[in-house]
Enzyme design. Structure first.
Site, PDB file in Angstrom:
ATOM      1  N   ASN A   1      34.481  29.130   2.589  1.00  0.00           N
ATOM      2  CA  ASN A   1      33.450  28.364   2.343  1.00  0.00           C
ATOM      3  C   ASN A   1      32.128  29.022   1.599  1.00  0.00           C
ATOM      4  O   ASN A   1      31.319  28.190   0.854  1.00  0.00           O
ATOM      5  CB  ASN A   1      33.007  27.370   3.505  1.00  0.00           C
ATOM      6  CG  ASN A   1      32.399  28.165   4.650  1.00  0.00           C
ATOM      7  OD1 ASN A   1      32.957  29.544   4.646  1.00  0.00           O
ATOM      8  ND2 ASN A   1      31.560  27.652   5.363  1.00  0.00           N
TER       9      ASN A   1
ATOM     10  N   GLY B   1      35.470  32.715  10.303  1.00  0.00           N
ATOM     11  CA  GLY B   1      36.425  31.389  10.196  1.00  0.00           C
ATOM     12  C   GLY B   1      36.417  30.476  11.412  1.00  0.00           C
ATOM     13  O   GLY B   1      35.417  30.323  12.144  1.00  0.00           O
ATOM     14  N   SER B   2      37.429  29.950  11.756  1.00  0.00           N
ATOM     15  CA  SER B   2      37.354  28.760  12.503  1.00  0.00           C
ATOM     16  C   SER B   2      37.628  29.419  13.871  1.00  0.00           C
ATOM     17  O   SER B   2      38.142  30.560  14.023  1.00  0.00           O
ATOM     18  CB  SER B   2      38.853  27.873  12.181  1.00  0.00           C
ATOM     19  OG  SER B   2      39.949  28.607  12.260  1.00  0.00           O
TER      20      SER B   2
ATOM     21  N   GLU C   1      32.267  35.003  13.852  1.00  0.00           N
ATOM     22  CA  GLU C   1      31.199  34.119  13.417  1.00  0.00           C
ATOM     23  C   GLU C   1      32.003  33.005  13.125  1.00  0.00           C
ATOM     24  O   GLU C   1      32.750  32.959  12.193  1.00  0.00           O
ATOM     25  CB  GLU C   1      30.737  34.578  12.015  1.00  0.00           C
ATOM     26  CG  GLU C   1      29.785  35.765  12.241  1.00  0.00           C
ATOM     27  CD  GLU C   1      28.444  35.566  12.675  1.00  0.00           C
ATOM     28  OE1 GLU C   1      28.085  34.194  13.070  1.00  0.00           O
ATOM     29  OE2 GLU C   1      27.879  36.572  13.061  1.00  0.00           O
ATOM     30  N   LEU C   2      32.047  31.808  14.172  1.00  0.00           N
ATOM     31  CA  LEU C   2      32.801  30.679  14.096  1.00  0.00           C
ATOM     32  C   LEU C   2      32.245  29.377  13.807  1.00  0.00           C
ATOM     33  O   LEU C   2      31.259  29.404  13.305  1.00  0.00           O
ATOM     34  CB  LEU C   2      33.738  30.532  15.349  1.00  0.00           C
ATOM     35  CG  LEU C   2      34.149  32.043  15.863  1.00  0.00           C
ATOM     36  CD1 LEU C   2      34.913  31.823  17.104  1.00  0.00           C
ATOM     37  CD2 LEU C   2      35.299  32.515  14.936  1.00  0.00           C
TER      38      LEU C   2
ATOM     39  N   CYS D   1      29.237  26.130   8.009  1.00  0.00           N
ATOM     40  CA  CYS D   1      29.137  26.117   9.623  1.00  0.00           C
ATOM     41  C   CYS D   1      28.126  25.679  10.366  1.00  0.00           C
ATOM     42  O   CYS D   1      28.094  25.267  11.365  1.00  0.00           O
ATOM     43  CB  CYS D   1      29.480  27.611   9.902  1.00  0.00           C
ATOM     44  SG  CYS D   1      28.366  28.927   9.100  1.00  0.00           S
TER      45      CYS D   1
ATOM     46  N   GLU E   1      34.365  20.043  15.138  1.00  0.00           N
ATOM     47  CA  GLU E   1      33.719  20.560  14.042  1.00  0.00           C
ATOM     48  C   GLU E   1      34.352  19.617  12.997  1.00  0.00           C
ATOM     49  O   GLU E   1      35.432  19.859  12.590  1.00  0.00           O
ATOM     50  CB  GLU E   1      33.941  21.978  13.806  1.00  0.00           C
ATOM     51  CG  GLU E   1      33.194  22.505  12.383  1.00  0.00           C
ATOM     52  CD  GLU E   1      33.332  23.857  12.336  1.00  0.00           C
ATOM     53  OE1 GLU E   1      34.438  24.265  12.511  1.00  0.00           O
ATOM     54  OE2 GLU E   1      32.385  24.507  11.716  1.00  0.00           O
TER      55      GLU E   1
END
Ligand code: NAP
Length: 473
Positions: free
Chosen positions: A151, A227-228, A247-248, A281, A375
């Protein structure tokens, strides 16, 4: 165009290729190498061997490399913008903004390279510590394995590459297969600058192959992943004793207190919900509005949403373009349908044309619906009515995630209470949760991740603290 892997300062033709499509037009824009385990091995070996080269490099030299990279990216800004618009389907205005932020991130990294220092410790504070001088230094961990999402393919790579070089580490980068061209551009620019071989390596390919090798190889000292949550959690489980920064995702929320001038905030809230089609995010997914303002907030929010321009990402006027894949369009439509069937009201949007999902506003959605509690990562926002800020805070905290949250209020006590009680990594007072600049500490709690980015904070996680004690007795 056939792209190559970047390993040990050389461009390497892959043994296997896949076509890379524009999500908006479907046209093939490049052929991307799918690295084999042997090719990843070469990249890791190169990064491992180059560890001493960068660790010995003086900090002014590391800063100079990053300054040159920022400069070179600024010179190539139009090319980088077009790559982002094409491969990520990022509306060009947002793509341009990402390039400018990426330049900032490398500049911050260049500055931080010069500020890597420890502290002195007064050992005589403990009986038996007299006559000793102690200080700490920060040393690079060694090899950083970086895995990045689709993203923000340029700036999120910068949030790993910038701090890693600043702190004297080498890097093996695996960018998302949906957006590899942005990362390969950075390799090209670093190559032109004359970065010594092995310090930066890019291996494109499948997460399950390339990512897995990076996560499990013993020569890699730290994994930095964006990412996820599902992939992040599995990485954490497989990384052994490596340091890991995750970093989710999130389902970020904003609270609108009574008495707020909503005309001043509507446009900002709409931007937070729908920028880059909600694939951010910290995208605004849940809004909790005080009952006094709810009706007019909803009306004005929908009006503003209807003014958004749907179109080609390369068009300057476009606000909303395609989602990253047709599977994501289908998933989003399924979630909207679930909301409809469970009694929520789809006030606008709720349909797709090709891979473009129309910006969607949902009202009266139960907290258990996917559009509320998972999300969404699509242009969908849920607006809820609350009777107090306390109630809103408890809804915001009723989430598996906790990245950032926002609150609009005129009451400083309410703001301070929210700052204290919101269980998230960052609280934005009088702003949406979507606010981020690149040197602020950034990261989440709960399933939104662990560790912090924001150049200085990423550097802390990419360095080991070493203690030195002189005994003068
Ligand atoms: P993703 O599907 O988790 O993919 C992220 C990266 O992980 C890709 O490079 C992917 O490779 C790789 N990967 C997949 N499976 C792997 C495995 N088994 N082992 C190692 N690596 C693996 O995420 P995404 O769809 O690209 O990005 C969207 C997510 O990122 C959202 O949840 C969003 O919230 C989150 N995000 C968080 C932040 C933040 O700072 N907190 C910022 C941006 C995005 P492939 O190329 O093979 O897919």
């Amino acid at each position: 165009m056939k792209k190559q892997l970047y390993i040990n300062g050389a461009w390497v033709t892959g043994s296997e290729y896949v076509p890379h499509h524009s999500p908006h037009t479907g046209e093939t824009i490049a052929e991307i190498p799918v690295a084999t385990p042997e090719e990843v091995e070469q990249a890791i070996q190169a990064a491992y061997a180059a560890k001493t080269v960068i660790a010995k490099m003086p900090s002014h030299k590391r800063a100079e490399i990053l300054e040159k990279l920022a400069h070179s990216l600024a010179k190539n800004a139009d090319r980088a913008t077009e790559i982002l618009a094409l491969e990520a389907s990022k509306p060009i205005v947002h793509a341009r903004a990402e390039v400018q932020r990426t330049i900032q991130t490398y500049k911050f990294s260049a500055e931080e390279a010069k500020r890597l220092h420890g502290e002195t410790i007064p050992l005589d504070a403990a009986p038996g510590g007299e006559g000793r001088v102690a200080y700490t230094v920060r040393e690079p961990v060694g090899v950083v394995g970086a895995i990045t999402p689709f993203n923000f393919p340029l700036n999120l790579v910068a949030h790993k590459v910038g701090p890693a070089i600043a702190s004297g580490n080498t890097i093996v980068l695996k960018p998302a297969m949906q957006t590899p061209l942005s990362a390969l551009l950075i390799a090209e620019l670093l190559d032109e600058i004359g970065l010594p071989p092995g310090i930066f390596n890019v291996v494109t390919g499948r997460g399950s192959v390339v990512g897995d090798k990076i996560v499990t190889d013993e020569r890699i000292n730290k994994i930095t992943f964006t990412g996820s949550p599902s992939v992040g959690i599995s990485i954490r489980n497989r990384a052994g004793l490596k340091r890991v920064t995750l970093e989710l995702g999130s389902n970020s929320a904003v609270i609108v207190d009574k008495g707020v001038d909503i005309d001043k905030i509507i446009s900002r809230c709409v931007t937070g919900a729908f920028s880059f089609q909600g694939q951010v995010c910290i995208s605004l997914q849940r809004v909790y509005v005080h009952e006094d303002l709810y009706v007019s907030f909803v009306e004005k929010f929908i009006d503003k949403t209807k003014q958004l321009t749907i179109g080609n990402p390369l068009d300057e006027a476009t606000d909303i373009a395609s989602l990253i894949s047709s599977q994501d369009v289908k998933r989003a439509l399924d979630w909207i349908e679930e909301a409809r069937q469970q009694g929520a009201k789809v006030a606008t949007g709720g349909k797709a044309e090709g891979n473009v999902l129309h910006p969607t506003v949902i009202l009266d959605a139960a907290p258990s619906l996917k559009v509320s509690c998972q999300e969404v990562f699509a242009p969908i926002v849920v607006i809820n009515k609350v009777s107090s800020v306390e109630e809103a805070i408890s809804h915001v905290n009723d989430s598996r995630f906790g990245l950032q949250a926002g609150i609009y209020t005129n009451d400083v006590n309410v703001a301070l209470t929210a700052a204290e009680q919101l269980h998230v990594g960052g609280v934005m007072i009088n702003d949406i949760p979507t606010f981020r600049v690149d040197h602020m500490p950034y990261g989440g709690v709960k399933e939104s991740g662990m560790g912090r980015e924001g150049v200085k904070y990423a550097i802390e996680e990419m360095t080991e603290l070493k203690l030195v004690v002189f005994n003068r007795n």
